[in-house]
Design a protein around this motif. Structure first.
Motif, PDB file in Angstrom:
ATOM      1  N   LEU A 160      52.905  57.144 105.759  1.00 47.86           N
ATOM      2  CA  LEU A 160      52.190  56.814 104.533  1.00 47.86           C
ATOM      3  C   LEU A 160      52.613  55.453 103.991  1.00 47.86           C
ATOM      4  O   LEU A 160      53.740  55.016 104.211  1.00 47.86           O
ATOM      5  CB  LEU A 160      52.457  57.885 103.465  1.00 47.86           C
ATOM      6  CG  LEU A 160      52.111  59.328 103.852  1.00 47.86           C
ATOM      7  CD1 LEU A 160      52.671  60.296 102.822  1.00 47.86           C
ATOM      8  CD2 LEU A 160      50.599  59.499 103.977  1.00 47.86           C
ATOM      9  N   GLN A 161      51.715  54.825 103.258  1.00 46.04           N
ATOM     10  CA  GLN A 161      52.082  53.642 102.484  1.00 46.04           C
ATOM     11  C   GLN A 161      52.329  54.113 101.053  1.00 46.04           C
ATOM     12  O   GLN A 161      51.419  54.623 100.395  1.00 46.04           O
ATOM     13  CB  GLN A 161      50.973  52.588 102.495  1.00 46.04           C
ATOM     14  CG  GLN A 161      51.321  51.358 101.660  1.00 46.04           C
ATOM     15  CD  GLN A 161      50.194  50.349 101.608  1.00 46.04           C
ATOM     16  OE1 GLN A 161      49.104  50.612 102.090  1.00 46.04           O
ATOM     17  NE2 GLN A 161      50.446  49.197 101.012  1.00 46.04           N
ATOM     18  N   THR A 162      53.535  53.977 100.593  1.00 43.06           N
ATOM     19  CA  THR A 162      53.913  54.509  99.288  1.00 43.06           C
ATOM     20  C   THR A 162      54.154  53.375  98.303  1.00 43.06           C
ATOM     21  O   THR A 162      54.881  52.415  98.604  1.00 43.06           O
ATOM     22  CB  THR A 162      55.180  55.374  99.395  1.00 43.06           C
ATOM     23  OG1 THR A 162      54.978  56.373 100.394  1.00 43.06           O
ATOM     24  CG2 THR A 162      55.479  56.054  98.065  1.00 43.06           C
ATOM     25  N   LEU A 163      53.551  53.498  97.134  1.00 42.69           N
ATOM     26  CA  LEU A 163      53.734  52.543  96.056  1.00 42.69           C
ATOM     27  C   LEU A 163      54.379  53.275  94.886  1.00 42.69           C
ATOM     28  O   LEU A 163      53.876  54.325  94.454  1.00 42.69           O
ATOM     29  CB  LEU A 163      52.386  51.955  95.630  1.00 42.69           C
ATOM     30  CG  LEU A 163      51.557  51.302  96.751  1.00 42.69           C
ATOM     31  CD1 LEU A 163      50.174  50.932  96.232  1.00 42.69           C
ATOM     32  CD2 LEU A 163      52.271  50.086  97.309  1.00 42.69           C
ATOM     33  N   TYR A 164      55.484  52.738  94.377  1.00 47.85           N
ATOM     34  CA  TYR A 164      56.258  53.449  93.358  1.00 47.85           C
ATOM     35  C   TYR A 164      55.932  52.930  91.960  1.00 47.85           C
ATOM     36  O   TYR A 164      55.864  51.722  91.722  1.00 47.85           O
ATOM     37  CB  TYR A 164      57.752  53.324  93.648  1.00 47.85           C
ATOM     38  CG  TYR A 164      58.158  54.077  94.889  1.00 47.85           C
ATOM     39  CD1 TYR A 164      58.271  55.459  94.877  1.00 47.85           C
ATOM     40  CD2 TYR A 164      58.365  53.409  96.095  1.00 47.85           C
ATOM     41  CE1 TYR A 164      58.616  56.162  96.015  1.00 47.85           C
ATOM     42  CE2 TYR A 164      58.717  54.108  97.250  1.00 47.85           C
ATOM     43  CZ  TYR A 164      58.836  55.486  97.199  1.00 47.85           C
ATOM     44  OH  TYR A 164      59.163  56.179  98.333  1.00 47.85           O
ATOM     45  N   VAL A 165      55.776  53.877  91.048  1.00 49.42           N
ATOM     46  CA  VAL A 165      55.326  53.606  89.691  1.00 49.42           C
ATOM     47  C   VAL A 165      56.468  53.838  88.713  1.00 49.42           C
ATOM     48  O   VAL A 165      57.323  54.694  88.930  1.00 49.42           O
ATOM     49  CB  VAL A 165      54.125  54.527  89.343  1.00 49.42           C
ATOM     50  CG1 VAL A 165      53.584  54.224  87.956  1.00 49.42           C
ATOM     51  CG2 VAL A 165      53.027  54.380  90.394  1.00 49.42           C
ATOM     52  N   HIS A 166      56.482  53.094  87.624  1.00 45.89           N
ATOM     53  CA  HIS A 166      57.464  53.295  86.565  1.00 45.89           C
ATOM     54  C   HIS A 166      57.128  54.534  85.733  1.00 45.89           C
ATOM     55  O   HIS A 166      55.965  54.908  85.602  1.00 45.89           O
ATOM     56  CB  HIS A 166      57.483  52.099  85.605  1.00 45.89           C
ATOM     57  CG  HIS A 166      58.165  50.888  86.146  1.00 45.89           C
ATOM     58  ND1 HIS A 166      59.509  50.855  86.406  1.00 45.89           N
ATOM     59  CD2 HIS A 166      57.689  49.657  86.457  1.00 45.89           C
ATOM     60  CE1 HIS A 166      59.836  49.657  86.856  1.00 45.89           C
ATOM     61  NE2 HIS A 166      58.753  48.909  86.897  1.00 45.89           N
ATOM     62  N   GLY A 167      58.157  55.143  85.126  1.00 45.58           N
ATOM     63  CA  GLY A 167      57.916  56.142  84.096  1.00 45.58           C
ATOM     64  C   GLY A 167      58.646  57.448  84.230  1.00 45.58           C
ATOM     65  O   GLY A 167      58.724  58.208  83.270  1.00 45.58           O
ATOM     66  N   GLY A 168      59.206  57.765  85.407  1.00 52.29           N
ATOM     67  CA  GLY A 168      59.850  59.052  85.573  1.00 52.29           C
ATOM     68  C   GLY A 168      61.179  59.177  84.868  1.00 52.29           C
ATOM     69  O   GLY A 168      61.662  60.285  84.630  1.00 52.29           O
ATOM     70  N   VAL A 169      61.801  58.047  84.520  1.00 54.60           N
ATOM     71  CA  VAL A 169      63.103  58.039  83.857  1.00 54.60           C
ATOM     72  C   VAL A 169      62.946  57.358  82.508  1.00 54.60           C
ATOM     73  O   VAL A 169      62.655  56.163  82.427  1.00 54.60           O
ATOM     74  CB  VAL A 169      64.158  57.306  84.712  1.00 54.60           C
ATOM     75  CG1 VAL A 169      65.523  57.368  84.038  1.00 54.60           C
ATOM     76  CG2 VAL A 169      64.225  57.904  86.105  1.00 54.60           C
ATOM     77  N   ARG A 170      63.153  58.098  81.436  1.00 52.92           N
ATOM     78  CA  ARG A 170      62.920  57.565  80.094  1.00 52.92           C
ATOM     79  C   ARG A 170      64.004  56.597  79.643  1.00 52.92           C
ATOM     80  O   ARG A 170      63.708  55.611  78.952  1.00 52.92           O
ATOM     81  CB  ARG A 170      62.830  58.729  79.082  1.00 52.92           C
ATOM     82  CG  ARG A 170      62.650  58.288  77.624  1.00 52.92           C
ATOM     83  CD  ARG A 170      61.314  57.594  77.444  1.00 52.92           C
ATOM     84  NE  ARG A 170      61.136  57.061  76.110  1.00 52.92           N
ATOM     85  CZ  ARG A 170      61.491  55.835  75.740  1.00 52.92           C
ATOM     86  NH1 ARG A 170      62.098  55.015  76.600  1.00 52.92           N
ATOM     87  NH2 ARG A 170      61.248  55.420  74.514  1.00 52.92           N
ATOM     88  N   SER A 171      65.256  56.860  80.014  1.00 56.94           N
ATOM     89  CA  SER A 171      66.361  56.130  79.386  1.00 56.94           C
ATOM     90  C   SER A 171      66.954  55.029  80.254  1.00 56.94           C
ATOM     91  O   SER A 171      67.987  54.459  79.912  1.00 56.94           O
ATOM     92  CB  SER A 171      67.464  57.110  78.986  1.00 56.94           C
ATOM     93  OG  SER A 171      67.984  57.763  80.133  1.00 56.94           O
ATOM     94  N   ARG A 172      66.300  54.709  81.372  1.00 57.14           N
ATOM     95  CA  ARG A 172      66.736  53.602  82.215  1.00 57.14           C
ATOM     96  C   ARG A 172      65.522  52.785  82.642  1.00 57.14           C
ATOM     97  O   ARG A 172      64.393  53.236  82.535  1.00 57.14           O
ATOM     98  CB  ARG A 172      67.473  54.104  83.460  1.00 57.14           C
ATOM     99  CG  ARG A 172      68.878  54.640  83.205  1.00 57.14           C
ATOM    100  CD  ARG A 172      69.555  54.991  84.512  1.00 57.14           C
ATOM    101  NE  ARG A 172      70.902  55.529  84.342  1.00 57.14           N
ATOM    102  CZ  ARG A 172      71.999  54.784  84.281  1.00 57.14           C
ATOM    103  NH1 ARG A 172      71.907  53.457  84.380  1.00 57.14           N
ATOM    104  NH2 ARG A 172      73.185  55.354  84.132  1.00 57.14           N
ATOM    105  N   GLY A 173      65.768  51.600  83.175  1.00 53.13           N
ATOM    106  CA  GLY A 173      64.679  50.784  83.688  1.00 53.13           C
ATOM    107  C   GLY A 173      64.185  49.767  82.675  1.00 53.13           C
ATOM    108  O   GLY A 173      64.680  49.683  81.540  1.00 53.13           O
ATOM    109  N   PRO A 174      63.179  48.976  83.040  1.00 48.23           N
ATOM    110  CA  PRO A 174      62.747  47.844  82.212  1.00 48.23           C
ATOM    111  C   PRO A 174      62.099  48.229  80.893  1.00 48.23           C
ATOM    112  O   PRO A 174      61.978  47.381  80.005  1.00 48.23           O
ATOM    113  CB  PRO A 174      61.755  47.107  83.121  1.00 48.23           C
ATOM    114  CG  PRO A 174      61.264  48.147  84.069  1.00 48.23           C
ATOM    115  CD  PRO A 174      62.427  49.060  84.313  1.00 48.23           C
TER     116      PRO A 174
END
Length: 428
Positions: A160-174
């Motif tokens: 598969l070609q997988t593209l990862y999306v933001h949002g699964g972790v509320r308290s980390r990331g940009p």
């Protein structure tokens, strides 16, 4: 005996087959919310075989159903009519909320997600899949290919070609510093931008609460907002309910219902707790999606009579005893008790979760750097105190996972919280 068994384990099983504890234990039997090891030690079980023992150990209603079914016939395959499979499928289809639902049984959550990917990519004629960062969907070749957690991704090769999306972790990331409204808006904008740079994907697969990732979750409504974007492109939404299903979150029977203002997902996958330890997984999908395959297929062990008997008995007990309500009530008390205990431990970054699905993230005090050594130390200390818990997290396995059977009572919640508080204080 345990030392001999450990040596035999190491001589015939893979090195990557993980074992908990510096001195691994053999669990020999259980009852209710307790288990015993081969040395006779008794433990309060707050992990339930990785969330599989949803109801209770040695639940009489389930063991009776299994024994009676074993005395008649254990297995015949899906080439023959199977009353137990039809009856459980009818109940799950109705509970799923998906209109005109069809159910396909598998033997695990991994296999359920694999089947959902087959359906989605065939239906949409696309091998591109959207997945969430920090996600986990199983250990098959295709499921590893959509898992956004480095610790559980042994290869980058994938069909598969997988593209990862933001949002699964509320308290980390940009987007962590944004309030919930702006967090959702930023994640939606990111999704829109991503879709502008790729051919239309088959589906988004997402855990409403990321299990192996450390019981992280977005604000309620994120996947409903995603759904509005996905629908414009004809992209399917697969809700991975392997860990969040069956009322574990207390507030809802399915995790997707926290994001359900636009209705149910196109597909949901399930496993873990429905069998109360027996090997049951499956996919629920709208008929037009489930029936899109144009080749023969069977499931040799999916839906076999003995596991279906267990699932029917377990689901009946669950609903008749309102275990979802119990998860909400007792889980609410437990999480507040753990938050109070953690307030005095600088290594605890966050206590999060819903119902009886609680994560305690540990970091080096005063920083956001993961501390897997601290997590291992607390795991050991809890075991020494008579409590079994789990570990997880997308940042070097630094989150403690607390997920007892849904029949947990208040006294047991207090007992487990006291043991865990003492184990956390060992870090001071």
């Amino acid at each position: 005996m345990t030392d001999d068994l450990l040596g035999r384990h190491r001589s015939v099983l893979p090195d990557w087959l993980a074992l908990y504890y510096e001195e691994p234990i053999e669990i020999t039997h259980g009852e209710g919310r307790h288990v015993w090891d081969s040395d006779g030690n008794r433990y309060l079980d707050f992990f339930g075989g990785i969330l599989t023992t949803m109801t209770a150990h040695a639940l009489p209603e389930v063991t009776k159903a299994v024994a009676e079914q074993a005395g008649r016939i254990v297995h015949s395959s899906t080439l023959y009519l199977n009353r137990q499979m039809v009856e459980l499928a009818e109940r799950i289809a109705q509970l799923s909320g998906i209109p005109d639902a069809r159910v396909f049984f598998t033997t695990s959550g991994t296999e359920a997600n694999d089947a959902a990917l087959l359906l989605a990519t065939t239906y949409r004629r696309s091998n591109t899949v959207l997945a969430m960062r920090n996600s986990y969907h199983g250990r098959s070749f295709s499921a590893v290919g959509i898992t956004g957690n480095r610790g559980w991704s042994p290869t980058s090769m994938s069909p598969l070609q997988t593209l990862y999306v933001h949002g699964g972790v509320r308290s980390r990331g940009p987007f962590a510093e944004l309030d919930d409204y702006d967090f959702v808006a930023a994640c939606v904008d990111d999704l829109k931008d991503l879709l502008g740079h790729t051919r239309p994907p088959a589906a988004l697969i997402a855990e409403p609460i990321q299990g192996v990732g450390g019981f992280t979750s977005p604000p309620d409504g994120l996947y409903a907002a995603f759904r509005e974007v996905l629908d414009k492109h004809g992209i399917l939404w697969i809700s991975d309910e392997v860990q969040t299903g069956w009322g574990r979150t207390g507030e809802h029977f399915w995790g997707w219902q926290a994001h359900g203002r636009n209705g149910p997902p196109d597909m949901l996958t399930f496993a873990k707790g429905i069998g109360n330890g027996m090997s049951i997984g499956g996919v629920v999908a709208r008929a037009e999606i489930m029936n899109c395959l144009d080749a023969n297929s069977i499931s040799t062990f999916g839906g076999t009579q003995i596991t279906m008997a267990a699932g029917l008995a377990n689901l009946t007990y669950h609903l008749e005893h309102d275990l979802q309500g119990n998860a909400r009530r007792v889980g609410g008390l437990l999480i507040e008790r753990l938050r109070a205990a953690a307030a005095h431990v600088p290594a605890v970054r966050e206590v999060r979760g819903r119902g009886l699905m609680i994560g305690i993230e540990l970091t080096r005090p005063g920083t956001d750097r993961a501390d897997p050594q601290a997590a291992s130390a607390v795991l050991e200390a809890a075991r020494a105190g008579g409590l079994l818990i789990g570990k997880g997290g997308g940042h070097d396995t630094s989150c403690l996972r607390v997920a007892p059977p849904l029949s947990l009572n208040v006294a047991e919640a207090e007992e487990g919280a006291a043991i865990l508080e003492e184990a956390l204080r060992s870090l001071l």
